[in-house]
Design a protein around this motif. Sequence first.
Motif, PDB file in Angstrom:
ATOM      1  N   VAL A 104     -17.237   6.957  -6.119  1.00 50.62           N
ATOM      2  CA  VAL A 104     -17.293   7.134  -4.672  1.00 50.62           C
ATOM      3  C   VAL A 104     -18.153   6.031  -4.080  1.00 50.62           C
ATOM      4  N   MET A 105     -17.716   5.505  -2.939  1.00 55.29           N
ATOM      5  CA  MET A 105     -18.504   4.565  -2.159  1.00 55.29           C
ATOM      6  C   MET A 105     -18.548   5.137  -0.747  1.00 55.29           C
ATOM      7  N   ALA A 106     -19.734   5.159  -0.172  1.00 58.80           N
ATOM      8  CA  ALA A 106     -19.865   5.858   1.106  1.00 58.80           C
ATOM      9  C   ALA A 106     -20.858   5.150   2.011  1.00 58.80           C
ATOM     10  N   TRP A 107     -20.760   5.504   3.283  1.00 60.88           N
ATOM     11  CA  TRP A 107     -21.696   5.032   4.296  1.00 60.88           C
ATOM     12  C   TRP A 107     -22.373   6.227   4.958  1.00 60.88           C
ATOM     13  N   TYR A 108     -23.671   6.064   5.209  1.00 59.47           N
ATOM     14  CA  TYR A 108     -24.480   7.063   5.894  1.00 59.47           C
ATOM     15  C   TYR A 108     -25.217   6.363   7.039  1.00 59.47           C
ATOM     16  N   ARG A 109     -25.670   7.171   7.969  1.00 59.46           N
ATOM     17  CA  ARG A 109     -26.465   6.659   9.088  1.00 59.46           C
ATOM     18  C   ARG A 109     -27.700   7.551   9.266  1.00 59.46           C
ATOM     19  N   GLN A 110     -28.805   6.904   9.556  1.00 64.69           N
ATOM     20  CA  GLN A 110     -30.029   7.637   9.895  1.00 64.69           C
ATOM     21  C   GLN A 110     -30.531   7.162  11.240  1.00 64.69           C
ATOM     22  N   ALA A 111     -30.440   8.043  12.222  1.00 63.08           N
ATOM     23  CA  ALA A 111     -30.947   7.750  13.554  1.00 63.08           C
ATOM     24  C   ALA A 111     -32.440   8.066  13.590  1.00 63.08           C
ATOM     25  N   PRO A 112     -33.168   7.461  14.532  1.00 62.85           N
ATOM     26  CA  PRO A 112     -34.607   7.719  14.615  1.00 62.85           C
ATOM     27  C   PRO A 112     -34.916   9.208  14.741  1.00 62.85           C
ATOM     28  N   GLY A 113     -35.794   9.692  13.888  1.00 57.84           N
ATOM     29  CA  GLY A 113     -36.210  11.086  13.951  1.00 57.84           C
ATOM     30  C   GLY A 113     -35.206  12.078  13.401  1.00 57.84           C
ATOM     31  N   GLU A 114     -34.130  11.587  12.804  1.00 58.41           N
ATOM     32  CA  GLU A 114     -33.105  12.480  12.283  1.00 58.41           C
ATOM     33  C   GLU A 114     -32.906  12.265  10.789  1.00 58.41           C
ATOM     34  N   GLU A 115     -32.203  13.205  10.172  1.00 57.54           N
ATOM     35  CA  GLU A 115     -31.887  13.082   8.751  1.00 57.54           C
ATOM     36  C   GLU A 115     -30.710  12.129   8.554  1.00 57.54           C
ATOM     37  N   ARG A 116     -30.631  11.614   7.347  1.00 56.96           N
ATOM     38  CA  ARG A 116     -29.516  10.747   7.009  1.00 56.96           C
ATOM     39  C   ARG A 116     -28.214  11.554   7.036  1.00 56.96           C
ATOM     40  N   GLN A 117     -27.195  10.976   7.669  1.00 58.11           N
ATOM     41  CA  GLN A 117     -25.946  11.696   7.917  1.00 58.11           C
ATOM     42  C   GLN A 117     -24.775  10.962   7.268  1.00 58.11           C
ATOM     43  N   PHE A 118     -23.916  11.711   6.597  1.00 62.24           N
ATOM     44  CA  PHE A 118     -22.704  11.129   6.023  1.00 62.24           C
ATOM     45  C   PHE A 118     -21.759  10.698   7.140  1.00 62.24           C
ATOM     46  N   LEU A 119     -21.168   9.509   6.973  1.00 67.05           N
ATOM     47  CA  LEU A 119     -20.197   9.016   7.943  1.00 67.05           C
ATOM     48  C   LEU A 119     -18.794   8.894   7.346  1.00 67.05           C
ATOM     49  N   ALA A 120     -18.715   8.253   6.197  1.00 63.42           N
ATOM     50  CA  ALA A 120     -17.398   7.974   5.620  1.00 63.42           C
ATOM     51  C   ALA A 120     -17.539   7.734   4.131  1.00 63.42           C
ATOM     52  N   GLY A 121     -16.497   8.112   3.399  1.00 63.73           N
ATOM     53  CA  GLY A 121     -16.487   7.898   1.958  1.00 63.73           C
ATOM     54  C   GLY A 121     -15.100   7.514   1.487  1.00 63.73           C
ATOM     55  N   ILE A 122     -15.049   6.736   0.412  1.00 69.94           N
ATOM     56  CA  ILE A 122     -13.778   6.351  -0.179  1.00 69.94           C
ATOM     57  C   ILE A 122     -13.894   6.524  -1.686  1.00 69.94           C
ATOM     58  N   TYR A 123     -12.878   7.171  -2.262  1.00 74.42           N
ATOM     59  CA  TYR A 123     -12.894   7.476  -3.673  1.00 74.42           C
ATOM     60  C   TYR A 123     -12.112   6.422  -4.447  1.00 74.42           C
ATOM     61  N   SER A 124     -12.245   6.469  -5.748  1.00 71.77           N
ATOM     62  CA  SER A 124     -11.596   5.462  -6.588  1.00 71.77           C
ATOM     63  C   SER A 124     -10.067   5.529  -6.492  1.00 71.77           C
ATOM     64  N   ASN A 125      -9.539   6.685  -6.089  1.00 65.85           N
ATOM     65  CA  ASN A 125      -8.079   6.805  -5.937  1.00 65.85           C
ATOM     66  C   ASN A 125      -7.610   6.424  -4.532  1.00 65.85           C
ATOM     67  N   GLY A 126      -8.548   6.000  -3.700  1.00 64.07           N
ATOM     68  CA  GLY A 126      -8.197   5.568  -2.352  1.00 64.07           C
ATOM     69  C   GLY A 126      -8.342   6.622  -1.279  1.00 64.07           C
ATOM     70  N   PHE A 127      -8.594   7.846  -1.690  1.00 62.38           N
ATOM     71  CA  PHE A 127      -8.773   8.917  -0.715  1.00 62.38           C
ATOM     72  C   PHE A 127      -9.998   8.622   0.145  1.00 62.38           C
ATOM     73  N   THR A 128      -9.872   8.874   1.452  1.00 65.63           N
ATOM     74  CA  THR A 128     -10.984   8.655   2.373  1.00 65.63           C
ATOM     75  C   THR A 128     -11.332   9.931   3.110  1.00 65.63           C
ATOM     76  N   LYS A 129     -12.584   9.995   3.508  1.00 66.31           N
ATOM     77  CA  LYS A 129     -13.087  11.152   4.254  1.00 66.31           C
ATOM     78  C   LYS A 129     -14.033  10.645   5.321  1.00 66.31           C
ATOM     79  N   TYR A 130     -13.958  11.260   6.519  1.00 67.89           N
ATOM     80  CA  TYR A 130     -14.780  10.828   7.635  1.00 67.89           C
ATOM     81  C   TYR A 130     -15.478  12.011   8.289  1.00 67.89           C
ATOM     82  N   GLU A 131     -16.645  11.741   8.799  1.00 71.12           N
ATOM     83  CA  GLU A 131     -17.334  12.712   9.652  1.00 71.12           C
ATOM     84  C   GLU A 131     -16.599  12.735  10.983  1.00 71.12           C
ATOM     85  N   ASP A 132     -16.553  13.887  11.618  1.00 70.92           N
ATOM     86  CA  ASP A 132     -15.704  14.056  12.802  1.00 70.92           C
ATOM     87  C   ASP A 132     -16.012  13.058  13.918  1.00 70.92           C
ATOM     88  N   SER A 133     -17.280  12.747  14.135  1.00 72.46           N
ATOM     89  CA  SER A 133     -17.636  11.916  15.289  1.00 72.46           C
ATOM     90  C   SER A 133     -17.181  10.467  15.148  1.00 72.46           C
TER      91      SER A 133
END
Length: 113
Positions: free
Chosen positions: A32-61
């Motif tokens: 899995v390879m993924a991206w996260y974001r951490q805004a000031p004063g907030e916890e790190r949040q999952f944004l998007a991920g891509i798996y070795s088979n090409g499947f992708t997943k995104y956070e709704d926003s």
Amino acid sequence: VQLVESGGGLVQAGGSLRLSCAASGTIISPVVMAWYRQAPGEERQFLAGIYSNGFTKYEDSVKGRFTISRDLANTVYLQMNSLKPEDTGVYYCKFVIRSVDYWGQGTQVTVSF
């Protein structure tokens, strides 16, 4: 495994940025390879991920605005379009290799009004 991110910066709302994350040296292809974001004063949040088979997943926003992709050199990208001020934060990439999480150092993205 050291991950190096690039592509962050300052952009106006509505603009685009493309982030990249690559590992130094040769690595086993991540499950899995993924991206996260951490805004000031907030916890790190999952944004998007891509798996070795090409499947992708995104956070709704970010659905429809962000696109995650990877290449054969095990570099992961995050194309970010229609950026909003609330997308501001430090962006981190994560690789999962043999059940171990590896994180990049983060790259700052600032979206101005």
